[in-house]
Design a protein around this motif. Sequence first.
Motif, PDB file in Angstrom:
ATOM      1  N   ASP A 141       0.836  -1.219   0.000  1.00 23.74           N
ATOM      2  CA  ASP A 141       0.000   0.000   0.000  1.00 23.74           C
ATOM      3  C   ASP A 141       0.862   1.258   0.000  1.00 23.74           C
ATOM      4  OD1 ASP A 141      -2.236  -1.550   0.005  1.00 23.74           O
ATOM      5  OD2 ASP A 141      -2.741  -1.230   2.108  1.00 23.74           O
ATOM      6  N   TRP A 142       1.947   1.197   0.748  1.00 28.30           N
ATOM      7  CA  TRP A 142       2.869   2.338   0.807  1.00 28.30           C
ATOM      8  C   TRP A 142       3.493   2.585  -0.568  1.00 28.30           C
ATOM      9  CZ3 TRP A 142       3.674   6.640   2.835  1.00 28.30           C
ATOM     10  CH2 TRP A 142       4.931   7.221   3.009  1.00 28.30           C
ATOM     11  N   SER A 143       3.895   1.491  -1.225  1.00 25.73           N
ATOM     12  CA  SER A 143       4.461   1.587  -2.569  1.00 25.73           C
ATOM     13  C   SER A 143       3.444   2.203  -3.532  1.00 25.73           C
ATOM     14  CB  SER A 143       4.869   0.187  -3.059  1.00 25.73           C
ATOM     15  OG  SER A 143       5.153   0.217  -4.431  1.00 25.73           O
ATOM     16  N   THR A 144       2.209   1.738  -3.447  1.00 26.84           N
ATOM     17  CA  THR A 144       1.167   2.246  -4.348  1.00 26.84           C
ATOM     18  C   THR A 144       0.927   3.725  -4.079  1.00 26.84           C
ATOM     19  OG1 THR A 144       0.158   0.081  -4.428  1.00 26.84           O
ATOM     20  CG2 THR A 144      -1.237   1.929  -5.083  1.00 26.84           C
ATOM     21  N   PHE A 145       0.866   4.085  -2.800  1.00 24.63           N
ATOM     22  CA  PHE A 145       0.632   5.494  -2.475  1.00 24.63           C
ATOM     23  C   PHE A 145       1.750   6.368  -3.042  1.00 24.63           C
ATOM     24  CE2 PHE A 145       1.577   9.198   0.121  1.00 24.63           C
ATOM     25  CZ  PHE A 145       0.400   9.911  -0.063  1.00 24.63           C
ATOM     26  N   VAL A 146       2.989   5.997  -2.776  1.00 21.42           N
ATOM     27  CA  VAL A 146       4.120   6.823  -3.234  1.00 21.42           C
ATOM     28  C   VAL A 146       4.141   6.891  -4.766  1.00 21.42           C
ATOM     29  CG1 VAL A 146       6.648   7.007  -3.277  1.00 21.42           C
ATOM     30  CG2 VAL A 146       5.469   6.485  -1.132  1.00 21.42           C
ATOM     31  N   SER A 147       3.853   5.752  -5.416  1.00 23.38           N
ATOM     32  CA  SER A 147       3.851   5.740  -6.884  1.00 23.38           C
ATOM     33  C   SER A 147       2.776   6.643  -7.463  1.00 23.38           C
ATOM     34  CB  SER A 147       3.630   4.312  -7.402  1.00 23.38           C
ATOM     35  OG  SER A 147       4.703   3.509  -7.016  1.00 23.38           O
ATOM     36  N   THR A 148       1.697   6.831  -6.722  1.00 21.52           N
ATOM     37  CA  THR A 148       0.623   7.672  -7.255  1.00 21.52           C
ATOM     38  C   THR A 148       0.818   9.157  -6.913  1.00 21.52           C
ATOM     39  OG1 THR A 148      -0.754   7.251  -5.335  1.00 21.52           O
ATOM     40  CG2 THR A 148      -1.135   5.850  -7.256  1.00 21.52           C
ATOM     41  N   CYS A 149       1.923   9.494  -6.268  1.00 19.55           N
ATOM     42  CA  CYS A 149       2.217  10.907  -5.996  1.00 19.55           C
ATOM     43  C   CYS A 149       3.146  11.424  -7.086  1.00 19.55           C
ATOM     44  CB  CYS A 149       2.922  11.059  -4.653  1.00 19.55           C
ATOM     45  SG  CYS A 149       1.849  10.738  -3.255  1.00 19.55           S
ATOM     46  N   SER A 150       2.825  12.584  -7.622  1.00 21.95           N
ATOM     47  CA  SER A 150       3.726  13.152  -8.618  1.00 21.95           C
ATOM     48  C   SER A 150       4.821  13.977  -7.946  1.00 21.95           C
ATOM     49  CB  SER A 150       2.955  13.982  -9.644  1.00 21.95           C
ATOM     50  OG  SER A 150       1.861  14.608  -9.065  1.00 21.95           O
ATOM     51  N   HIS A 158      11.782   1.462   3.158  1.00 20.32           N
ATOM     52  CA  HIS A 158      10.925   0.352   2.724  1.00 20.32           C
ATOM     53  C   HIS A 158      10.812   0.279   1.200  1.00 20.32           C
ATOM     54  CE1 HIS A 158       9.395  -1.787   6.140  1.00 20.32           C
ATOM     55  NE2 HIS A 158       9.122  -0.671   6.784  1.00 20.32           N
ATOM     56  N   LEU A 159      11.042   1.404   0.521  1.00 24.62           N
ATOM     57  CA  LEU A 159      10.888   1.440  -0.940  1.00 24.62           C
ATOM     58  C   LEU A 159      12.209   1.865  -1.577  1.00 24.62           C
ATOM     59  CD1 LEU A 159       7.486   3.385  -1.113  1.00 24.62           C
ATOM     60  CD2 LEU A 159       7.825   0.919  -0.848  1.00 24.62           C
ATOM     61  N   TYR A 160      12.281   1.780  -2.888  1.00 19.04           N
ATOM     62  CA  TYR A 160      13.497   2.227  -3.577  1.00 19.04           C
ATOM     63  C   TYR A 160      13.159   2.873  -4.926  1.00 19.04           C
ATOM     64  CZ  TYR A 160      18.298   2.329  -5.243  1.00 19.04           C
ATOM     65  OH  TYR A 160      19.516   2.751  -5.723  1.00 19.04           O
ATOM     66  N   TYR A 161      12.766   2.065  -5.903  1.00 15.00           N
ATOM     67  CA  TYR A 161      12.544   2.628  -7.242  1.00 15.00           C
ATOM     68  C   TYR A 161      11.403   3.640  -7.265  1.00 15.00           C
ATOM     69  CZ  TYR A 161      15.947  -0.575  -9.060  1.00 15.00           C
ATOM     70  OH  TYR A 161      17.117  -1.230  -9.295  1.00 15.00           O
ATOM     71  N   GLU A 162      10.463   3.502  -6.322  1.00 13.88           N
ATOM     72  CA  GLU A 162       9.324   4.425  -6.285  1.00 13.88           C
ATOM     73  C   GLU A 162       9.797   5.866  -6.091  1.00 13.88           C
ATOM     74  OE1 GLU A 162       9.725   1.659  -4.675  1.00 13.88           O
ATOM     75  OE2 GLU A 162       7.892   0.476  -4.554  1.00 13.88           O
ATOM     76  N   TRP A 163      10.945   6.026  -5.409  1.00 13.08           N
ATOM     77  CA  TRP A 163      11.409   7.393  -5.115  1.00 13.08           C
ATOM     78  C   TRP A 163      12.179   8.012  -6.286  1.00 13.08           C
ATOM     79  CZ3 TRP A 163       8.866   8.625  -0.960  1.00 13.08           C
ATOM     80  CH2 TRP A 163       8.744   7.754   0.116  1.00 13.08           C
ATOM     81  N   HIS A 164      12.758   7.165  -7.132  1.00  3.95           N
ATOM     82  CA  HIS A 164      13.684   7.670  -8.158  1.00  3.95           C
ATOM     83  C   HIS A 164      13.064   8.751  -9.051  1.00  3.95           C
ATOM     84  CE1 HIS A 164      16.958   4.342  -8.370  1.00  3.95           C
ATOM     85  NE2 HIS A 164      16.671   4.704  -7.151  1.00  3.95           N
ATOM     86  N   GLY A 165      13.741   9.867  -9.170  1.00  8.23           N
ATOM     87  CA  GLY A 165      13.307  10.931 -10.073  1.00  8.23           C
ATOM     88  C   GLY A 165      12.087  11.701  -9.599  1.00  8.23           C
TER      89      GLY A 165
END
Length: 208
Positions: free
Chosen positions: A84-93, A116-123
């Motif tokens: 859920d955390w991954s999904t939330f972060v991925s849906t933030c621009s 807890h995450l990695y690629y979700e933060w990139h860029g």
Amino acid sequence: MSSLTSTIPSKRIGIILGSSRKGGNAMGIASWVSAFLKKNIPSDVEVVLVDPITAPHPLGPLLHPQMPSLVKELSDYPTQAIRDWSTFVSTCSAIVVVSPQFNWGYPGELKNALDHLYYEWHGKPAMLVTYGSRGGAKCAEQLRQVMGKGLKMKLVGRDVLVALSHDYIAGQERVKGEDEFLKAFEEPLKEASDELYELMGGEANAPA
Ligand SMILES: Cc1cc2nc3c(=O)[nH]c(=O)nc-3n(C[C@H](O)[C@H](O)[C@H](O)COP(=O)(O)O)c2cc1C
């Protein structure tokens, strides 16, 4: 299976709280930031506040043997809370971190939430609002290193450092969000949030 960065919508800013202390200043400062963003950026940008300790599920410490940087699919994460955390972060621009300084650093819970995450933060465009008796500059310095270098986020050039007086730290006073002293920090907040919006692909100072 969904990939980690496939669900990025055009306009959502996630404000992540660094502290979950009960009766602290985090919610007041985050409300100030949230209200400012809503007023100063176009109304089609959604602003969402999230406390990674409690919502939507507590994340807790990292217990799984696999490094997040080796996770390529959402289903590879070990718990629903992390998915859920991954999904939330991925849906933030874009991400805004609102964090106090704790012993010249930042709270461990925030480090967990980042780790807890990695690629979700990139860029991902990001901006820092820190607070403490001198504005939390040491905390901002560390977050800049972790988020900018370690997690490869696109940080705006200017951090917003909110200096709290003794009454807000050791006394009975708590930031409510519309406090008079916050006006002194509106100029850096405006500059940082304009740049954040530009990094999101918008035009700075676009009419609301
Ligand atoms: C464990 C701890 C360590 C702290 N260390 C610092 C510090 O190094 N520098 C500083 O300016 N304030 C420090 N403070 C004061 C906090 O920045 C201040 O209490 C702030 O309001 C905490 O955020 P919160 O109320 O949202 O939890 C510390 C507070 C705590 C609880």
